[in-house]
Motif scaffolding. Structure first.
Motif, PDB file in Angstrom:
ATOM      1  N   ILE A 182       0.847  -1.188   0.000  1.00 27.52           N
ATOM      2  CA  ILE A 182       0.000   0.000   0.000  1.00 27.52           C
ATOM      3  C   ILE A 182       0.883   1.239   0.000  1.00 27.52           C
ATOM      4  N   LEU A 183       0.652   2.119  -0.960  1.00 27.61           N
ATOM      5  CA  LEU A 183       1.419   3.362  -1.073  1.00 27.61           C
ATOM      6  C   LEU A 183       0.445   4.520  -1.170  1.00 27.61           C
ATOM      7  N   GLY A 184       0.520   5.443  -0.215  1.00 29.96           N
ATOM      8  CA  GLY A 184      -0.378   6.586  -0.203  1.00 29.96           C
ATOM      9  C   GLY A 184       0.383   7.896  -0.183  1.00 29.96           C
ATOM     10  N   LEU A 185      -0.158   8.879  -0.888  1.00 34.11           N
ATOM     11  CA  LEU A 185       0.473  10.186  -1.002  1.00 34.11           C
ATOM     12  C   LEU A 185      -0.427  11.247  -0.396  1.00 34.11           C
ATOM     13  N   SER A 186       0.106  12.060   0.522  1.00 37.10           N
ATOM     14  CA  SER A 186      -0.609  13.170   1.147  1.00 37.10           C
ATOM     15  C   SER A 186      -1.850  12.644   1.881  1.00 37.10           C
ATOM     16  N   MET A 187      -3.059  13.043   1.501  1.00 38.10           N
ATOM     17  CA  MET A 187      -4.250  12.474   2.120  1.00 38.10           C
ATOM     18  C   MET A 187      -4.267  10.959   1.942  1.00 38.10           C
ATOM     19  N   GLY A 188      -3.764  10.502   0.805  1.00 34.34           N
ATOM     20  CA  GLY A 188      -3.665   9.057   0.590  1.00 34.34           C
ATOM     21  C   GLY A 188      -2.759   8.384   1.603  1.00 34.34           C
ATOM     22  N   GLY A 189      -1.746   9.125   2.099  1.00 33.40           N
ATOM     23  CA  GLY A 189      -0.903   8.597   3.163  1.00 33.40           C
ATOM     24  C   GLY A 189      -1.640   8.473   4.478  1.00 33.40           C
ATOM     25  N   MET A 190      -2.593   9.370   4.714  1.00 36.55           N
ATOM     26  CA  MET A 190      -3.447   9.261   5.903  1.00 36.55           C
ATOM     27  C   MET A 190      -4.339   8.025   5.792  1.00 36.55           C
ATOM     28  N   THR A 216       3.964   2.278   2.489  1.00 35.61           N
ATOM     29  CA  THR A 216       4.797   3.395   2.043  1.00 35.61           C
ATOM     30  C   THR A 216       3.953   4.659   2.086  1.00 35.61           C
ATOM     31  N   ILE A 217       4.473   5.688   2.740  1.00 32.35           N
ATOM     32  CA  ILE A 217       3.723   6.925   2.927  1.00 32.35           C
ATOM     33  C   ILE A 217       4.564   8.098   2.421  1.00 32.35           C
ATOM     34  N   LEU A 218       4.011   8.850   1.474  1.00 32.98           N
ATOM     35  CA  LEU A 218       4.706   9.983   0.878  1.00 32.98           C
ATOM     36  C   LEU A 218       4.045  11.297   1.302  1.00 32.98           C
ATOM     37  N   MET A 219       4.879  12.250   1.716  1.00 30.43           N
ATOM     38  CA  MET A 219       4.462  13.631   1.996  1.00 30.43           C
ATOM     39  C   MET A 219       3.120  13.725   2.723  1.00 30.43           C
ATOM     40  N   SER A 220       3.009  13.069   3.876  1.00 27.40           N
ATOM     41  CA  SER A 220       1.750  13.017   4.603  1.00 27.40           C
ATOM     42  C   SER A 220       1.948  13.421   6.056  1.00 27.40           C
ATOM     43  N   SER A 221       1.007  13.032   6.922  1.00 28.78           N
ATOM     44  CA  SER A 221       0.998  13.489   8.310  1.00 28.78           C
ATOM     45  C   SER A 221       0.126  12.570   9.152  1.00 28.78           C
ATOM     46  N   THR A 222       0.311  12.645  10.470  1.00 30.48           N
ATOM     47  CA  THR A 222      -0.601  11.969  11.388  1.00 30.48           C
ATOM     48  C   THR A 222      -1.859  12.793  11.630  1.00 30.48           C
ATOM     49  N   LEU A 266       7.941   2.538   5.111  1.00 29.40           N
ATOM     50  CA  LEU A 266       8.845   3.554   4.587  1.00 29.40           C
ATOM     51  C   LEU A 266       8.080   4.868   4.512  1.00 29.40           C
ATOM     52  N   VAL A 267       8.640   5.912   5.090  1.00 35.51           N
ATOM     53  CA  VAL A 267       8.040   7.246   5.053  1.00 35.51           C
ATOM     54  C   VAL A 267       8.985   8.171   4.301  1.00 35.51           C
ATOM     55  N   ILE A 268       8.484   8.826   3.257  1.00 34.38           N
ATOM     56  CA  ILE A 268       9.297   9.725   2.429  1.00 34.38           C
ATOM     57  C   ILE A 268       8.667  11.115   2.440  1.00 34.38           C
ATOM     58  N   HIS A 269       9.511  12.132   2.596  1.00 37.94           N
ATOM     59  CA  HIS A 269       9.008  13.502   2.619  1.00 37.94           C
ATOM     60  C   HIS A 269      10.030  14.419   1.959  1.00 37.94           C
ATOM     61  N   GLY A 270       9.553  15.501   1.378  1.00 42.92           N
ATOM     62  CA  GLY A 270      10.429  16.503   0.806  1.00 42.92           C
ATOM     63  C   GLY A 270      10.764  17.571   1.828  1.00 42.92           C
ATOM     64  N   SER A 271      12.001  18.004   1.834  1.00 41.40           N
ATOM     65  CA  SER A 271      12.419  19.012   2.812  1.00 41.40           C
ATOM     66  C   SER A 271      11.791  20.373   2.536  1.00 41.40           C
ATOM     67  N   ALA A 272      11.345  20.610   1.287  1.00 41.50           N
ATOM     68  CA  ALA A 272      10.794  21.910   0.908  1.00 41.50           C
ATOM     69  C   ALA A 272       9.281  21.869   0.722  1.00 41.50           C
ATOM     70  N   ASP A 273       8.627  20.893   1.330  1.00 39.92           N
ATOM     71  CA  ASP A 273       7.172  20.742   1.193  1.00 39.92           C
ATOM     72  C   ASP A 273       6.460  21.825   1.997  1.00 39.92           C
ATOM     73  N   GLN A 274       5.789  22.744   1.316  1.00 40.22           N
ATOM     74  CA  GLN A 274       5.051  23.806   1.995  1.00 40.22           C
ATOM     75  C   GLN A 274       3.645  23.376   2.381  1.00 40.22           C
ATOM     76  N   ASP A 291       5.209  17.095  -4.448  1.00 36.15           N
ATOM     77  CA  ASP A 291       5.025  16.557  -5.796  1.00 36.15           C
ATOM     78  C   ASP A 291       6.007  15.418  -6.017  1.00 36.15           C
ATOM     79  N   LEU A 292       5.913  14.835  -7.208  1.00 38.04           N
ATOM     80  CA  LEU A 292       6.877  13.820  -7.649  1.00 38.04           C
ATOM     81  C   LEU A 292       7.568  14.385  -8.884  1.00 38.04           C
ATOM     82  N   PRO A 293       8.590  15.211  -8.690  1.00 39.57           N
ATOM     83  CA  PRO A 293       9.219  15.924  -9.810  1.00 39.57           C
ATOM     84  C   PRO A 293      10.061  15.005 -10.677  1.00 39.57           C
TER      85      PRO A 293
END
Length: 307
Positions: free
Chosen positions: A116-124, A141-147, A240-248, A276-278
């Motif tokens: 399962i791989l979720g991005l942002s709200m999908g990570g929630m 796998t959780i990308l650019m998300s939050s608790t 695995l949790v992945i996040h961008g350092s410049a995510d506003q 994003d996924l640049p």
């Protein structure tokens, strides 16, 4: 692409790869359609021997719209009451319902277990799935998300207001222009984009489906669901949790909080990456994810001998 019946509603699904390969379910973020996933990102997993499943979440894209419950504005009293009591009160649905949608997609496709791989709200949503349905989850796998925890850093106020409240206009050109302004701010600034193609993709997405009421109901679901740590702390799959350092839009503290609440979770901070996924970070991000998936698959195929 096809329509499947999942959790009692119709969801638009698109698959890539061979049916017998290990499955990865990609879960989109807030208001994002399945067309968001970059082609090279998906192709990397397919070429690595994985079956990739994407779908439009309820209320966006070509999936079913939940029209029976008109949306309100975020932070309306009934939404805050829903969050306070951690259950659906007057909102159309919560992230728990959307997690059940994802499991319904797996059911409809006959997939017993998936990565399962979720991005942002999908990570929630992914956090809820991994906690509530561990028997269906090979890895997380959780990308650019939050608790979604109260007190975590939030986006700059002007960005939040623009994303949540700014009017888009009636023409597709004005809608595309507004979306382009937001994406140019939250995307990776040195991401290697071709601006002409980027603008064309945004226009094509709006032409595919435009339904602002669904976006507002998804915001209601995020707010009403509240703090996800009651789920996050239950996750025992390889994570695995992945996040961008410049995510506003979703500051990296959110990803750090996820990893801090999952035993053994691996956290990777991608320097300079936004929300994003640049193009120029896709090889790095997809490589990290494939390494994570392969490790789980290899453990399954070649278990360690017990001393």
């Amino acid at each position: 692409m096809t329509i499947v019946k999942a959790n009692g509603i119709d969801l638009k699904v698109k698959e890539y790869g061979r049916p017998n390969d290990p499955a990865i379910l990609l879960i989109c973020g807030w208001s994002v359609q399945l067309s968001f996933w970059p082609k090279p990102f998906i192709e990397h997993f397919v070429s690595s021997g994985y079956r990739v499943i994407t779908y439009d979440n309820r209320d966006v894209g070509l999936s079913q719209k939940m029209r029976r419950r008109p949306p309100t504005y975020p932070f309306a009293p009934h939404i805050l009451v829903s969050r306070l009591f951690k259950r659906k009160v007057l909102v159309a649905y919560t992230l728990e319902d959307m997690a059940a949608d994802a499991i319904g997609v797996l059911d409809a496709l006959g997939i017993s277990r998936a990565h399962i791989l979720g991005l942002s709200m999908g990570g929630m949503i992914t956090q809820i799935i991994s906690a509530m349905h561990p028997d269906r989850v090979k890895s997380t796998t959780i990308l650019m998300s939050s608790t979604n925890r109260f007190g975590l850093p939030t986006p700059p106020l002007d960005l939040a207001m623009r994303v949540l409240f700014a009017r888009s206009g009636r023409s597709s050109e004005k809608r595309a222009a507004r979306s382009l302004r937001i994406w140019k701010r939250i995307r990776t600034q040195d991401g290697g984009y071709d601006d002409v193609s980027f603008a064309q993709n945004i226009t094509a997405t709006i032409d595919r489906a435009y339904y602002p009421a669904g976006r507002r109901r998804q915001v209601e679901a995020i707010i009403a669901t509240g703090d996800l740590r009651r789920y996050t702390r239950q996750i025992d799959s390889a994570t695995l949790v992945i996040h961008g350092s410049a995510d506003q839009l979703a500051p990296p503290h959110g990803g750090l909080d996820i990893a801090a609440n999952i035993k053994g979770a691996r956290f990777e901070l991608i320097d300079g990456m936004g929300h994003d996924l640049p193009p120029n970070r896709i090889p790095m991000v997809s490589g990290l994810i494939t390494e994570h998936l392969d490790r789980v698959e290899n453990v399954k195929q070649f278990p360690r001998a017990v001393a």
